[in-house]
Design a protein around this motif. Structure first.
Motif, PDB file in Angstrom:
ATOM      1  N   UNK A 175      -2.610   3.386   0.898  1.00  0.00           N
ATOM      2  CA  UNK A 175      -3.737   4.335   1.020  1.00  0.00           C
ATOM      3  C   UNK A 175      -3.465   5.356   2.122  1.00  0.00           C
ATOM      4  N   UNK A 176      -2.923   4.894   3.233  1.00  0.00           N
ATOM      5  CA  UNK A 176      -2.648   5.820   4.356  1.00  0.00           C
ATOM      6  C   UNK A 176      -1.544   6.813   4.002  1.00  0.00           C
ATOM      7  N   UNK A 177      -0.459   6.292   3.404  1.00  0.00           N
ATOM      8  CA  UNK A 177       0.670   7.163   3.057  1.00  0.00           C
ATOM      9  C   UNK A 177       0.256   8.265   2.089  1.00  0.00           C
ATOM     10  N   UNK A 178      -0.633   7.915   1.167  1.00  0.00           N
ATOM     11  CA  UNK A 178      -1.059   8.890   0.159  1.00  0.00           C
ATOM     12  C   UNK A 178      -2.304   9.673   0.575  1.00  0.00           C
ATOM     13  N   UNK A 194     -10.045  14.783  -9.339  1.00  0.00           N
ATOM     14  CA  UNK A 194      -9.600  13.883  -8.267  1.00  0.00           C
ATOM     15  C   UNK A 194      -8.147  13.456  -8.476  1.00  0.00           C
ATOM     16  N   UNK A 195      -7.452  13.298  -7.361  1.00  0.00           N
ATOM     17  CA  UNK A 195      -6.135  12.670  -7.426  1.00  0.00           C
ATOM     18  C   UNK A 195      -6.344  11.168  -7.383  1.00  0.00           C
ATOM     19  N   UNK A 196      -5.393  10.420  -7.977  1.00  0.00           N
ATOM     20  CA  UNK A 196      -5.503   8.970  -7.809  1.00  0.00           C
ATOM     21  C   UNK A 196      -4.133   8.324  -7.674  1.00  0.00           C
ATOM     22  N   UNK A 197      -4.096   7.244  -6.922  1.00  0.00           N
ATOM     23  CA  UNK A 197      -2.900   6.437  -6.739  1.00  0.00           C
ATOM     24  C   UNK A 197      -3.280   5.007  -7.096  1.00  0.00           C
ATOM     25  N   UNK A 198      -2.488   4.402  -7.984  1.00  0.00           N
ATOM     26  CA  UNK A 198      -2.820   3.039  -8.429  1.00  0.00           C
ATOM     27  C   UNK A 198      -2.089   2.012  -7.569  1.00  0.00           C
ATOM     28  N   UNK A 199      -2.824   0.996  -7.172  1.00  0.00           N
ATOM     29  CA  UNK A 199      -2.224  -0.106  -6.408  1.00  0.00           C
ATOM     30  C   UNK A 199      -2.668  -1.410  -7.053  1.00  0.00           C
ATOM     31  N   UNK A 200      -1.730  -2.204  -7.593  1.00  0.00           N
ATOM     32  CA  UNK A 200      -2.181  -3.433  -8.263  1.00  0.00           C
ATOM     33  C   UNK A 200      -1.858  -4.669  -7.426  1.00  0.00           C
ATOM     34  N   UNK A 201      -2.763  -5.625  -7.539  1.00  0.00           N
ATOM     35  CA  UNK A 201      -2.659  -6.864  -6.768  1.00  0.00           C
ATOM     36  C   UNK A 201      -2.633  -8.011  -7.771  1.00  0.00           C
ATOM     37  N   UNK A 202      -1.651  -8.897  -7.641  1.00  0.00           N
ATOM     38  CA  UNK A 202      -1.538 -10.014  -8.574  1.00  0.00           C
ATOM     39  C   UNK A 202      -2.126 -11.274  -7.949  1.00  0.00           C
ATOM     40  N   UNK A 203      -3.056 -11.894  -8.636  1.00  0.00           N
ATOM     41  CA  UNK A 203      -3.646 -13.141  -8.145  1.00  0.00           C
ATOM     42  C   UNK A 203      -4.641 -12.890  -7.032  1.00  0.00           C
TER      43      UNK A 203
END
Ligand SMILES: [Zn+2]
Length: 380
Positions: A82-85, A59-68
């Protein structure tokens, strides 16, 4: 209690519970998509093992982190990512904040338009028209139970409120509750998230909408949280971590299918108005809500049973249960609400908003403004 049982119960499609279950995430993900958006909290390095195993599964993966705790703009940014990737699957690994963010992103990336079209209270509250992207939730704290609930809480700082994106289709495809992921959780976070988990068992068990299924979940988990929360904070081991992970899961299962009470009725507006973590707010309020509810109730049976589940003493009285929770909150050094700059002048505004919270409506008794003021005063 008399009358015929009548209830609905819905949860994640599949739940995997147990130490080491994280290893099953990647093979399961491979059946759901090809490119995962991996949503994490402020520490994305925690996802390292998961990312490696996703890669090994092709699988490919793209990490997206959210603070708080997530805001509406965070959900929008994640959806854009998510859409762009061209991600076709969302995996959230983190505390309740990361899971709520991932759940919202999974819903928004397949549903066109603005989040406000779908948000309750401040938005149009329209139902989703498309199934969300497949969503896997992997909690790393033992508190919110968000891995088995159908809503994502998002903050709107300009309105000073937190609102939900909610739909039955938002129930995760898979919830992986692996107690090992909580082994490194620091004591204070273990305490506040753990008291949220305990609240999310006591409130469904005593609320107006309790049902036989949620009762069973609470009866199993309240004694586990009671025997293990202090140990998980002060001297954690695999057994106490497992108990708290199970308590958190059962709390999520229960609250999503019965309801909550005044602790969460208050936590919703307070969390929107002040910078205070959800678990810390609930921890500060719990003993005082229990005490006030008990005084205001004519039927004490549920509180008596709660006390017996908490203390393990078959002769405990309802008041013993309140005292037990008070002692625990004191031992775990839970700070009062004034820590978050909440003051008496804010009470009328908090109470006005709390009256409209769905959790307040499930509280076992209707509390007057004077009683609600007394709770806030005691929790300050
Ligand atoms: Zn909660």
């Amino acid at each position: 209690m008399s009358g015929k049982a009548s209830y609905e119960f819905a949860t994640a499609t599949r739940i995997l519970f147990g130490a080491g279950k994280l290893t099953e995430a990647a093979p399961a993900a491979a059946t759901l998509g090809k490119h995962a958006l991996v949503v994490t909290g402020s520490n994305p390095t925690r996802a390292k093992k998961l990312l490696e195993s996703l890669k090994a599964e092709g699988l490919k993966s793209t990490v997206h982190s959210v603070t708080g705790e997530p805001k509406i703009v965070d959900a929008q940014a994640g959806t854009e990512c998510a859409r762009q990737n061209e991600c076709d699957l969302v995996i959230a690994l983190g505390g309740g904040s990361a899971i709520d963010a991932g759940k919202a992103i999974a819903a928004l990336c397949t549903n066109p338009g603005d989040p406000l079209d779908y948000l309750e209270v401040i938005g149009k509250g329209q139902p989703l028209t498309q199934s969300p992207a497949p969503f896997i939730a992997i909690p790393t704290t033992a508190g919110t139970g968000a891995e088995v609930t159908r809503n994502a809480v998002l903050a709107s700082p300009e309105d000073r409120v937190k609102v939900s994106l909610r739909h039955p289709l938002m129930l995760p495809k898979l919830a992986i509750v692996d107690p090992q992921l909580t082994y490194e959780l620091p004591p204070q976070l273990t305490a506040t998230t753990g008291l949220d988990a305990l609240t999310q068992l006591i409130e469904p068990f005593t609320c107006k909408r309790a049902n036989p299924m949620t009762d069973a979940l609470c009866r199993e988990a309240i004694p586990r949280a009671a025997r293990s929360l202090q140990g998980a904070c002060q001297n954690p081991n695999p057994a106490t971590r497992e108990d708290m992970a199970l308590a958190s899961l059962h709390g999520g299962l229960a609250l999503a299918n019965s309801g909550l009470g005044a602790v969460h009725g208050f936590a919703a507006p307070i969390g929107g108005m002040f910078e205070a973590p959800h678990g810390a707010i609930c921890a500060a309020l719990l003993p005082h809500v229990m005490e006030t509810n008990l005084k205001a109730s004519t039927d004490r049976n549920r509180y008596t049973e709660t006390a017996r589940l908490l203390t393990g003493n078959p002769n405990a009285t309802a008041k013993n249960g309140v005292d037990w929770v008070k002692d625990l909150v004191h031992t775990l050094k839970i700070p009062g609400l004034s820590t978050y700059a909440i003051a008496e002048k804010d009470f009328p505004n908090i109470i006005e908003k709390a009256h409209t919270a769905s959790s307040m409506k499930a509280n076992p008794v209707n509390l007057s403004d004077d009683q609600l003021t007394g709770i806030l005063q005691a929790a300050l």
